[in-house]
Design a protein around this motif. Structure first.
Motif, PDB file in Angstrom:
ATOM      1  N   UNK A 144       0.857  -1.185   0.000  1.00 41.79           N
ATOM      2  CA  UNK A 144       0.000   0.000   0.000  1.00 41.79           C
ATOM      3  C   UNK A 144       0.892   1.233   0.000  1.00 41.79           C
ATOM      4  N   UNK A 145       0.678   2.133  -0.961  1.00 41.73           N
ATOM      5  CA  UNK A 145       1.500   3.327  -1.095  1.00 41.73           C
ATOM      6  C   UNK A 145       0.648   4.577  -0.899  1.00 41.73           C
ATOM      7  N   UNK A 146       1.064   5.482  -0.018  1.00 37.71           N
ATOM      8  CA  UNK A 146       0.312   6.737   0.163  1.00 37.71           C
ATOM      9  C   UNK A 146       0.484   7.650  -1.042  1.00 37.71           C
ATOM     10  N   UNK A 147      -0.588   8.309  -1.451  1.00 35.27           N
ATOM     11  CA  UNK A 147      -0.523   9.186  -2.631  1.00 35.27           C
ATOM     12  C   UNK A 147      -1.216  10.524  -2.402  1.00 35.27           C
ATOM     13  N   UNK A 148      -1.665  10.781  -1.197  1.00 40.80           N
ATOM     14  CA  UNK A 148      -2.461  11.985  -0.984  1.00 40.80           C
ATOM     15  C   UNK A 148      -3.888  11.739  -1.443  1.00 40.80           C
ATOM     16  N   UNK A 149      -4.735  12.747  -1.308  1.00 40.25           N
ATOM     17  CA  UNK A 149      -6.142  12.569  -1.681  1.00 40.25           C
ATOM     18  C   UNK A 149      -6.302  12.624  -3.197  1.00 40.25           C
ATOM     19  N   UNK A 150      -6.926  11.571  -3.736  1.00 41.71           N
ATOM     20  CA  UNK A 150      -7.166  11.492  -5.174  1.00 41.71           C
ATOM     21  C   UNK A 150      -8.604  11.065  -5.421  1.00 41.71           C
ATOM     22  N   UNK A 151      -9.092  11.413  -6.610  1.00 40.87           N
ATOM     23  CA  UNK A 151     -10.422  10.968  -7.032  1.00 40.87           C
ATOM     24  C   UNK A 151     -10.233   9.861  -8.063  1.00 40.87           C
ATOM     25  N   UNK A 152     -10.882   8.740  -7.842  1.00 44.32           N
ATOM     26  CA  UNK A 152     -10.676   7.555  -8.685  1.00 44.32           C
ATOM     27  C   UNK A 152     -11.938   7.263  -9.487  1.00 44.32           C
ATOM     28  N   UNK A 153     -11.761   7.190 -10.821  1.00 45.18           N
ATOM     29  CA  UNK A 153     -12.859   6.808 -11.711  1.00 45.18           C
ATOM     30  C   UNK A 153     -12.250   6.321 -13.025  1.00 45.18           C
ATOM     31  N   UNK A 154     -12.388   5.049 -13.312  1.00 40.73           N
ATOM     32  CA  UNK A 154     -11.807   4.406 -14.488  1.00 40.73           C
ATOM     33  C   UNK A 154     -10.304   4.706 -14.599  1.00 40.73           C
ATOM     34  N   UNK A 155      -9.524   4.268 -13.624  1.00 41.12           N
ATOM     35  CA  UNK A 155      -8.085   4.546 -13.615  1.00 41.12           C
ATOM     36  C   UNK A 155      -7.339   3.706 -14.650  1.00 41.12           C
TER      37      UNK A 155
END
Length: 217
Positions: free
Chosen positions: A190-201
Motif C-alpha cells: 500500500x502506497x500513500x498518494x495523498x487525496x485522489x479521485x478515482x474513476x476508471x483509472x
C-alpha cells in the motif's frame, strides 16, 4: 510285641515317605532355577531404555539412523534476501516511492528500485494497481507491451497512474493505492498518494525513463 512292631513299622514308613517327598521338592526347585533364562544387566538396561523412548520420537529416529541429532539442512537459497539473477521481482523486493505530477491533467508517478542486495526483473507488463476496499483495478494506459527491466543497485523503473480518466464529476476519494507485480504477487504493498479521485483509472507499463511513463487521459 506284634502291636509294637506294627507301630514301629508305620513310623518308619512315614519318616521314609516324608524324606522322599522333601527330596523331590528340593530337586524340582533346583531344576526350575537352573532352567530359568538368565538376563544380563546390560540387556535389562537396554530394554528399559527402549521402553522409555517412543519409537516415533526424534531421539529414536536419530538412534536408528546413527545420526548425531543435528539438523543438517541443505537449501538452494542464496541467503540474505538475494534472488537469483533474472528472477521476477515481488513487491516486497522493491523500495517504493510515489510522486504527484501535474502533466497530462495530473497523475501519480510510481518509482521502483530493488532493495539493497537484490537483483530481479520486472515483467514486460504494466503493474497491478488497485484502489479502495472494493479493489477497483487500473486498466492499461498503453496498447503495446513493455520491456523487461532488471532492477539492481541504483536502476529505477517508472510507471504512471492516472486515477481518473472520465470528465464527469464523481468518483471515489482515496489516499492510497495498492501495487503488486502481477496478479499472483503474494505480498502487494500500500502506497500513500495523498487525496485522489478515482474513476476508471489506468496505468502505464514499466519504463526506464520517467518521461515515458506519462499516462494518456
Amino acid at each position: 510285641m506284634s502291636g509294637n512292631r506294627r507301630k514301629a513299622s508305620l513310623v518308619t514308613t512315614v519318616l521314609v515317605g516324608g524324606a522322599m517327598l522333601l527330596t523331590a521338592c528340593q530337586d524340582t526347585d533346583a531344576g526350575t532355577d537352573a532352567g530359568a533364562p538368565q538376563t544380563s544387566p546390560s540387556t535389562s538396561a537396554t530394554a528399559a531404555a527402549g521402553a522409555a523412548t517412543p519409537s516415533g520420537s526424534p531421539a529414536a529416529t536419530a538412534g536408528a539412523s546413527g545420526g548425531t541429532g543435528k539438523d543438517n539442512k541443505s537449501g538452494g537459497g542464496t541467503g540474505g534476501g538475494q534472488k537469483p539473477v533474472g528472477q521476477v521481482c515481488g513487491a516486497n523486493d522493491i523500495a517504493w516511492s510515489t510522486k504527484s505530477e501535474t502533466q497530462a491533467g495530473g497523475y501519480i508517478l510510481v518509482v521502483a528500485k530493488a532493495k539493497p542486495g537484490i537483483s530481479c526483473t520486472l515483467p514486460a507488463v504494466h503493474p497491478t494497481v488497485a484502489f479502495g476496499s472494493d479493489g477497483t483495478e487500473a486498466g492499461p494506459a498503453e496498447q503495446s507491451a513493455g520491456k523487461q527491466i532488471t532492477l539492481s543497485g541504483d536502476t529505477a523503473a517508472y510507471a504512471g497512474v492516472n486515477p481518473k480518466t472520465t470528465s464527469a464529476n464523481g468518483g471515489k476519494e482515496l489516499d492510497s493505492i495498492i501495487v503488486a507485480i502481477g496478479h499472483n504477487d503474494p505480498e502487494p504493498v500500500s502506497l500513500p498518494v495523498g487525496t485522489i479521485t478515482v474513476d476508471k483509472p489506468v496505468v502505464t507499463n514499466w519504463h526506464t525513463s520517467p518521461k515515458d511513463a506519462v499516462p494518456s487521459q
